[in-house]
Design a protein around this motif. Structure first.
Motif, short mmCIF file in Angstrom:
data_model
loop_
_atom_site.label_atom_id
_atom_site.label_comp_id
_atom_site.label_asym_id
_atom_site.label_seq_id
_atom_site.Cartn_x
_atom_site.Cartn_y
_atom_site.Cartn_z
N TRP A 149 -7.01 -7.00 -8.02
CA TRP A 149 -7.56 -7.14 -6.67
C TRP A 149 -8.41 -5.90 -6.42
O TRP A 149 -7.89 -4.81 -6.17
CB TRP A 149 -6.41 -7.22 -5.66
N HIS A 201 0.87 -1.18 0.00
CA HIS A 201 0.00 0.00 0.00
C HIS A 201 0.90 1.22 0.00
O HIS A 201 1.64 1.45 0.98
CB HIS A 201 -0.90 0.02 1.24
N GLU A 212 -10.20 -10.46 4.92
CA GLU A 212 -9.32 -9.29 5.13
C GLU A 212 -9.07 -9.16 6.63
O GLU A 212 -9.99 -8.94 7.41
CB GLU A 212 -9.99 -8.04 4.60
C1 LIG Z 1 -11.33 -0.91 4.27
C2 LIG Z 1 -10.44 -1.03 3.56
C3 LIG Z 1 -9.31 -1.18 2.65
N1 LIG Z 1 -9.14 -2.60 2.27
C4 LIG Z 1 -7.77 -2.96 2.60
C5 LIG Z 1 -7.20 -3.99 1.65
C6 LIG Z 1 -7.03 -1.64 2.59
O1 LIG Z 1 -6.83 -1.15 1.27
C7 LIG Z 1 -8.04 -0.76 3.32
O2 LIG Z 1 -7.80 0.62 3.17
#
Ligand SMILES: C#C[C@@H]1N[C@@H](C)[C@@H](O)[C@H]1O
Length: 438
Positions: A193, A32, A254
């Protein structure tokens, strides 16, 4: 089952070579990097307590002041080969890099907006040199792209008026143009992605998104797109209204990991993970629990043991260097992978009953199953229950092939492996070579 025009177009896993290559990766790196790396989670001396890449949404930050960061983007120490070398040494097989995050700043010189590196003091394309450097290290590249774009005046969180609809139609064309531009500029990219796809405005675009996905797959046969890109015509995301996975792999993990194989429903998936609790872009001050190498190695083994890939996030500094803590973790993980990588690459669910001491990982297409051991019992006895009709022919240390074990059969398909020493300093791997009876 209900009839769907824009739901899943394929049931079950993709069985082509491109997806088999993705499935075998095991370990990935997320990067990032963008304007948010400059403030690094701080603004006018105050610390933002959210994720650093979301600082533009903080009430203390005016969007105009944030957008002016473009005039300060000048990573003079950026050297893509050094990033790729760190990733290569860590044992990473693919990298997912932010081309454009929610703030709309493009790390490539897009023709469709001026809010790009081309209009910063740095001027040059970032994505191209990164793709080249990582590919040179044998690492594949996946391009992260946020649909939500806070900078673009045509972005809407929802479509409520005719004006919203007219503006958002412009935004949809802008988005399509940028995605086709990325696929054309970076033909070796293996996939996209997607992120920032949860707002009603985009969720209502089932037909447009479906047609765009088809167009991208036609432009780049084999392209890998996850479940987060589009919704079906009833607004269902990740899994359509019939419960079928959208896209080629599940993108719901996530900062979390499934507990058991039933949780992944036979799908491919990746887990994207931060080192602090929730920081993706560079944050000057890391607070809360910072994961250790051993914790991250256990997450990696757990993901691979459940048919997933583990993707660890790095947030480079505004000058283009990697922060020390991330370099230290990359080396520790790399040291472990140097010895144990064959337990991770081409790894899949082994079908052995889960045990407390750690994780079983089957090597795709061979008779090897790896025991990745984190929690040595005081008894020194590692219980193994094999699938029915599976027998253990050989057992030995992956780190020291002369260190063999003779499993003690203690019941039907159940054995004890007697450890010779019980105070390992690092997670270690025992290889089981198996055969089938009757
Ligand atoms: C919420 C959110 C976004 N998803 C993650 C992969 C980061 O990019 C975050 O900012």
């Amino acid at each position: 089952e209900i009839s769907l025009q824009h739901g899943a177009h394929r049931l079950g896993r993709r069985n082509d070579a491109d997806m088999a290559r993705w499935r075998a990766y095991g370990l990935g790196q997320f990067i990032h990097w963008g304007l948010y790396s400059i403030p690094g989670g701080e603004w006018n001396g105050k610390i933002y307590n959210g994720a650093a890449e979301w600082i533009r949404t903080w009430k203390e930050v005016s969007p105009q002041a944030y957008d002016s960061l473009i005039y300060r983007f000048n990573p003079i120490k950026f050297n893509p080969d050094s990033w790729a070398a760190v990733a290569g040494r860590m044992g990473v097989k693919y990298v997912t890099i932010t081309t454009k995050h929610h703030d709309g700043f493009c790390l490539w010189p897009s023709k469709y907006t001026n809010f790009t590196v081309a209009h910063s003091p740095y001027k040059k394309d970032i994505i191209g040199p990164l793709v080249k450097a990582y590919n040179k290290q044998g690492i594949d590249v996946i391009l992260y792209f946020s649909i939500m774009d806070w900078h673009n005046p045509d972005w809407r969180y929802d479509i409520k008026t005719r004006d919203d609809s007219i503006a958002f139609n412009r935004f949809k064309q802008f988005t399509r143009n940028q995605l086709l531009e990325l696929l054309t500029r970076y033909p070796t990219a293996k996939g996209l992605w997607f992120d920032g796809t949860w707002d009603n405005s985009w969720v209502k675009q089932a037909a447009f998104a479906d047609s765009l996905e088809t167009e991208m797959r036609k432009l780049r046969p084999g392209l890998i797109i996850g479940s987060r890109f589009r919704a079906d015509e009833y607004g269902k995301r990740h899994f359509d209204s019939n419960g079928n996975l959208m896209g080629d792999y599940e993108q719901g993990w996530e900062r979390k990991i499934p507990e058991k194989i039933e949780d992944v429903h036979g799908n491919d998936w990746d887990c994207v993970m931060t080192i602090p609790e929730n920081q993706w872009g560079y944050a000057k001050t890391w607070s809360g629990h910072i994961k250790t190498a051993d914790e991250l190695l256990e997450m990696l083994a757990k993901c691979v043991s459940l048919d997933g890939n583990f993707v660890l996030n790095f947030g480079p500094k505004p000058d283009g260097t990697l922060r020390t803590e991330e370099q230290t973790l990359a080396k520790a993980i790399g040291d472990w992978m140097t010895v144990n990588k064959e337990a991770i690459y081409n790894g899949e669910y082994a079908g052995f009953a889960k045990q407390d001491w750690g994780y079983f990982i089957k090597n795709t297409g061979t008779n090897k199953t790896y025991m990745v051991i984190f929690n040595v019992p005081v008894s020194g006895l590692l219980r193994v229950t094999t699938p029915l009709h599976t027998v253990i022919n050989k057992a030995y240390d992956l780190g020291n092939l002369t260190q063999t074990y003779t499993p003690e059969e203690i019941g039907t398909s159940t054995y004890f492996i007697h450890l010779h020493q019980q105070t390992p300093k690092k997670p270690f791997v025992i290889v089981l070579e198996t055969g089938e009876t009757g």
